[in-house]
Write a protein that holds these residues in place. Structure first.
Motif, PDB file in Angstrom:
ATOM      1  N   ASN A  35      29.449 -87.107   6.698  1.00  0.00           N
ATOM      2  CA  ASN A  35      30.808 -87.145   7.243  1.00  0.00           C
ATOM      3  C   ASN A  35      31.331 -88.572   7.395  1.00  0.00           C
ATOM      4  O   ASN A  35      30.585 -89.495   7.734  1.00  0.00           O
ATOM      5  N   GLY A  36      32.660 -88.715   7.180  1.00  0.00           N
ATOM      6  CA  GLY A  36      33.296 -90.019   7.326  1.00  0.00           C
ATOM      7  C   GLY A  36      34.381 -90.057   8.380  1.00  0.00           C
ATOM      8  O   GLY A  36      35.090 -91.061   8.496  1.00  0.00           O
ATOM      9  N   HIS A  37      34.518 -88.979   9.178  1.00  0.00           N
ATOM     10  CA  HIS A  37      35.648 -88.915  10.119  1.00  0.00           C
ATOM     11  C   HIS A  37      35.223 -88.229  11.419  1.00  0.00           C
ATOM     12  O   HIS A  37      34.855 -87.044  11.407  1.00  0.00           O
ATOM     13  N   GLN A  48      46.104 -92.308   7.762  1.00  0.00           N
ATOM     14  CA  GLN A  48      46.367 -93.736   7.918  1.00  0.00           C
ATOM     15  C   GLN A  48      45.164 -94.471   8.510  1.00  0.00           C
ATOM     16  O   GLN A  48      44.463 -93.944   9.372  1.00  0.00           O
ATOM     17  N   HIS A  49      44.935 -95.681   8.017  1.00  0.00           N
ATOM     18  CA  HIS A  49      43.871 -96.534   8.551  1.00  0.00           C
ATOM     19  C   HIS A  49      44.393 -97.933   8.843  1.00  0.00           C
ATOM     20  O   HIS A  49      43.784 -98.938   8.457  1.00  0.00           O
ATOM     21  N   GLY A  50      45.554 -97.977   9.530  1.00  0.00           N
ATOM     22  CA  GLY A  50      46.091 -99.268   9.944  1.00  0.00           C
ATOM     23  C   GLY A  50      46.726-100.038   8.800  1.00  0.00           C
ATOM     24  O   GLY A  50      46.892 -99.518   7.694  1.00  0.00           O
ATOM     25  N   SER A  91      34.202-102.241   9.485  1.00  0.00           N
ATOM     26  CA  SER A  91      33.077-101.722   8.686  1.00  0.00           C
ATOM     27  C   SER A  91      33.549-100.712   7.654  1.00  0.00           C
ATOM     28  O   SER A  91      33.207-100.809   6.465  1.00  0.00           O
ATOM     29  N   GLU A  92      34.328 -99.737   8.072  1.00  0.00           N
ATOM     30  CA  GLU A  92      34.752 -98.710   7.106  1.00  0.00           C
ATOM     31  C   GLU A  92      35.701 -99.301   6.063  1.00  0.00           C
ATOM     32  O   GLU A  92      35.638 -98.955   4.885  1.00  0.00           O
ATOM     33  N   VAL A  93      36.574-100.229   6.506  1.00  0.00           N
ATOM     34  CA  VAL A  93      37.475-100.866   5.544  1.00  0.00           C
ATOM     35  C   VAL A  93      36.662-101.693   4.533  1.00  0.00           C
ATOM     36  O   VAL A  93      36.952-101.698   3.333  1.00  0.00           O
ATOM     37  N   GLY A 121      42.644 -93.173   2.082  1.00  0.00           N
ATOM     38  CA  GLY A 121      41.456 -92.396   1.716  1.00  0.00           C
ATOM     39  C   GLY A 121      40.155 -92.878   2.343  1.00  0.00           C
ATOM     40  O   GLY A 121      39.079 -92.345   2.014  1.00  0.00           O
ATOM     41  N   THR A 122      40.208 -93.851   3.244  1.00  0.00           N
ATOM     42  CA  THR A 122      38.999 -94.487   3.784  1.00  0.00           C
ATOM     43  C   THR A 122      37.901 -93.491   4.186  1.00  0.00           C
ATOM     44  O   THR A 122      36.749 -93.633   3.765  1.00  0.00           O
ATOM     45  N   ASP A 123      38.263 -92.504   4.995  1.00  0.00           N
ATOM     46  CA  ASP A 123      37.230 -91.615   5.560  1.00  0.00           C
ATOM     47  C   ASP A 123      36.593 -90.696   4.524  1.00  0.00           C
ATOM     48  O   ASP A 123      35.520 -90.130   4.769  1.00  0.00           O
ATOM     49  N   ALA A 124      37.275 -90.514   3.393  1.00  0.00           N
ATOM     50  CA  ALA A 124      36.674 -89.730   2.309  1.00  0.00           C
ATOM     51  C   ALA A 124      35.908 -90.632   1.340  1.00  0.00           C
ATOM     52  O   ALA A 124      34.847 -90.266   0.831  1.00  0.00           O
TER      53      ALA A 124
HETATM   54 NI    NI Z   1      38.089 -93.814   9.495  1.00  0.00          NI
END
Ligand code: NI
Length: 248
Positions: free
Chosen positions: A108-110, A30-32, A173-175, A38-41
């Protein structure tokens, strides 16, 4: 160059000139309220593809489920245990080194993956060290971890655009990066409160109680496709600078 879009002959030809591969590594969590699961990937995958397109360096498949037990209180989140991740990364690198890859650059994204990946690298590098002066018959490999958000160009944009609203989970930023990559997935959702609470957590239940909508310290309603494109460009440039040092 992407591994999954190459033939074996193309990979063999690549290995005659380079031993380096980029492996994007992320998470499915989850990203809020407006962030994609899938944000971190997606972030390291898109940036790694940009690096591969610009430099010709091989990009491997994305390891897209990571260390995210603390997000399991939210629908759709997935996680693997640290011990599982160590085994998976060992098997991935063992497969690739059979063919001649020696330098593994994990983009890496996480944040939750960092400790486990470092432990995994100690295992991988230790295989030859423990074999001692007699040497191991396994080829030596080098692994490096790089977080896509840690470069100076990316930091300058995040600071300028979002300042204190960046927070630490479900960041604007990531979103933004995911919105630039998948504009059809942009979501317009109000945030209540505007800025999410900050703090620590232990397990999934504790996380859900402390951060009810999933965000930590951020206001991702500020995310935009436009800033996402800027961030991707900056992250590609930052990563190429760092990767050139790693390649030697
Ligand atoms: Ni993230």
């Amino acid at each position: 160059m992407q591994l999954h879009l190459s033939t074996w002959q193309e990979v063999e030809a690549y290995l005659a000139n380079s031993k380096t591969i980029i492996i994007p590594v992320g998470s499915t969590e989850q990203h809020g309220p407006n962030g994609l699961i899938g944000t971190d990937a997606i972030c390291p995958e898109v940036i790694a593809k940009g690096v591969g397109d610009e430099t010709g360096i091989m990009v491997g498949p994305t390891l897209n489920v990571g260390i995210a037990q603390h997000h399991l209180g939210f629908a759709g989140s997935m996680a693997i245990r640290p011990s599982t991740m160590i085994q998976v990364v060992k098997d991935w690198t063992d497969s690739l080194r059979l063919h001649g890859f020696e330098k593994f650059y994990f983009l890496n994204g996480h944040g939750g993956n960092i400790a486990t990946l470092m432990a995994c690298f100690a295992e991988l590098h230790g295989e030859r060290s423990f074999a001692g002066a007699a040497g191991s018959n396994r080829p030596g490999i080098q692994c490096k971890l790089r977080n896509w958000w840690q470069g100076p160009k990316v930091n300058a944009i995040s600071k300028k655009e979002y300042g204190a609203a960046e927070g630490s989970h479900a960041t604007p930023s990531e979103v933004s990066v995911t919105y630039a990559a998948y504009p059809e997935a942009v979501k317009d959702v109000p945030m209540e409160p505007e800025l999410a609470p900050r703090g620590g957590f232990t397990d999934a239940e504790d996380y859900r109680r402390t951060f009810p909508d999933g965000r930590i310290g951020s206001n991702p309603a500020l995310a935009s496709v436009e800033v996402g494109h800027q961030l991707i460009k900056a992250a590609v440039a930052d990563t190429i600078d760092d990767l050139n040092q790693f390649k030697g």
